[in-house]
Design an enzyme around this catalytic site. Structure first.
Site, PDB file in Angstrom:
ATOM      1  N   HIS A   1       0.826  -1.202   0.000  1.00 49.13           N
ATOM      2  CA  HIS A   1       0.000   0.000   0.000  1.00 49.13           C
ATOM      3  C   HIS A   1       0.867   1.263   0.000  1.00 49.13           C
ATOM      4  CE1 HIS A   1      -3.100  -2.614   2.300  1.00 49.13           C
ATOM      5  NE2 HIS A   1      -3.623  -2.348   1.120  1.00 49.13           N
TER       6      HIS A   1
ATOM      7  N   CYS B   1      -2.207  -0.150   9.868  1.00 49.61           N
ATOM      8  CA  CYS B   1      -3.330  -1.040   9.469  1.00 49.61           C
ATOM      9  C   CYS B   1      -4.207  -1.479  10.626  1.00 49.61           C
ATOM     10  CB  CYS B   1      -2.843  -2.320   8.821  1.00 49.61           C
ATOM     11  SG  CYS B   1      -1.172  -2.431   8.412  1.00 49.61           S
TER      12      CYS B   1
HETATM   13  C1  CIR Z   1      -3.564  -8.022   3.335  1.00 51.15           C
HETATM   14  O1  CIR Z   1      -2.789  -8.474   2.493  1.00 51.15           O
HETATM   15  O2  CIR Z   1      -4.611  -7.470   3.030  1.00 51.15           O
HETATM   16  C2  CIR Z   1      -3.209  -8.136   4.799  1.00 51.15           C
HETATM   17  N1  CIR Z   1      -2.525  -9.376   5.027  1.00 51.15           N
HETATM   18  C3  CIR Z   1      -2.354  -6.990   5.253  1.00 51.15           C
HETATM   19  C4  CIR Z   1      -3.078  -5.681   5.219  1.00 51.15           C
HETATM   20  C5  CIR Z   1      -2.253  -4.545   5.726  1.00 51.15           C
HETATM   21  N2  CIR Z   1      -3.008  -3.367   5.755  1.00 51.15           N
HETATM   22  C6  CIR Z   1      -2.499  -2.144   5.723  1.00 51.15           C
HETATM   23  O3  CIR Z   1      -1.307  -1.982   5.577  1.00 51.15           O
HETATM   24  N3  CIR Z   1      -3.343  -1.124   5.767  1.00 51.15           N
END
Ligand code: CIR
Length: 254
Positions: free
Chosen positions: A162, A249
């Site tokens: 991201h 996150c």
């Molecule tokens: C994913 O791949 O969606 C999750 N394992 C990790 C999400 C991380 N989210 C973020 O950095 N906002």
């Protein structure tokens, strides 16, 4: 910009079954919970009230709540997450957000967006175009946000999951970012802290009301952040890193 509240979700026992591109091995569940607990206590210690939602074993990535919504002072936008396995997470996040925002909209199915791609700094949104967020997602956010005087910039992101995996606001008109980001015209009015290549993960540093929360174990970044003169808390995020996650996150802050 001042944060008073956060929404988080307890990691599910299935968390090792979530999406990841890392080769760091499976997260340990007990350690995941301990690191989550330390994170929540840190937010509380900084004066935020925190809503902690129950775990959802059917959604192994659901503790990464940031991806399910964009929350501004005037509105909330429930996203349509880029990964199909995460789309169902929005149904349980929406009622928790509706308690805090009268204006709440839902993205259409053709739009894709993960909140991890959305960096809000005062009246500007910087939105990463990634495998999780598409042009239609940026357009839908812009249509809503421009009603409230926001400017929305789309940023092509070529590495990392991201935008906020490597670009974040750290106070004092400063962004922490990687080499790729420093030349982007949208970031030209900010001061820059440039991440060393081997410490890019530490770009996922969280600014909360002039305090910084940064991942533990990135000494070069820590030294650069210290020069800002803000209080810094370092937290162990080893288990979240295994699943491509980090500090931003784990909560929605507003
Ligand atoms: C994913 O791949 O969606 C999750 N394992 C990790 C999400 C991380 N989210 C973020 O950095 N906002």
């Amino acid at each position: 910009m001042h944060y008073g509240h956060a929404i988080a979700r307890i990691p599910a026992i299935t968390c090792a079954q979530g999406l990841t591109t890392s080769d760091l091995g499976a997260p340990d569940f007990a350690r995941t919970l301990a690191q989550f607990d330390a994170y929540i206590h840190t937010l509380l210690s900084l004066g935020l009230t925190v809503t902690t939602l129950p775990d959802q074993s059917g959604f192994p990535d659901s503790h990464f709540v940031e991806d399910t919504a964009v929350i501004a002072p005037e509105f909330a936008l429930i996203t349509h997450p880029g990964a199909p396995s995460r789309r169902g997470e929005v149904h349980t996040i929406a009622p928790a957000i509706a308690r805090h925002r009268v204006v709440m909209e839902f993205m259409s199915e053709r739009a894709h967006m993960d909140g991890g791609d959305v960096l809000m700094v005062d009246k500007q949104f910087f939105v990463g175009l990634t495998s999780r967020t598409n042009e239609a997602g940026v357009t839908e956010l812009a249509k809503l946000a421009e009603n409230y005087g926001y400017t929305v910039h789309a940023i092509e992101v070529s590495e990392g999951l991201h935008l906020k995996s490597i670009v974040n606001y750290v106070g004092k008109n400063t962004l922490i970012l990687n080499e790729e980001g420093i030349n982007h015209p949208a970031f030209k009015d900010f001061n820059h802290i440039v991440l060393a290549k081997e410490e890019e993960y530490a770009g996922n540093t969280l600014w909360i009301n002039d305090n910084l929360i940064t991942p533990k174990g990135y000494p070069d970044t820590l030294k650069k952040l210290e020069a800002l003169g803000l209080p810094i808390i370092s937290l162990d995020t080893s288990e979240f890193k295994k699943m491509d996650g980090g500090l931003t996150c784990l909560s929605l802050r507003f």
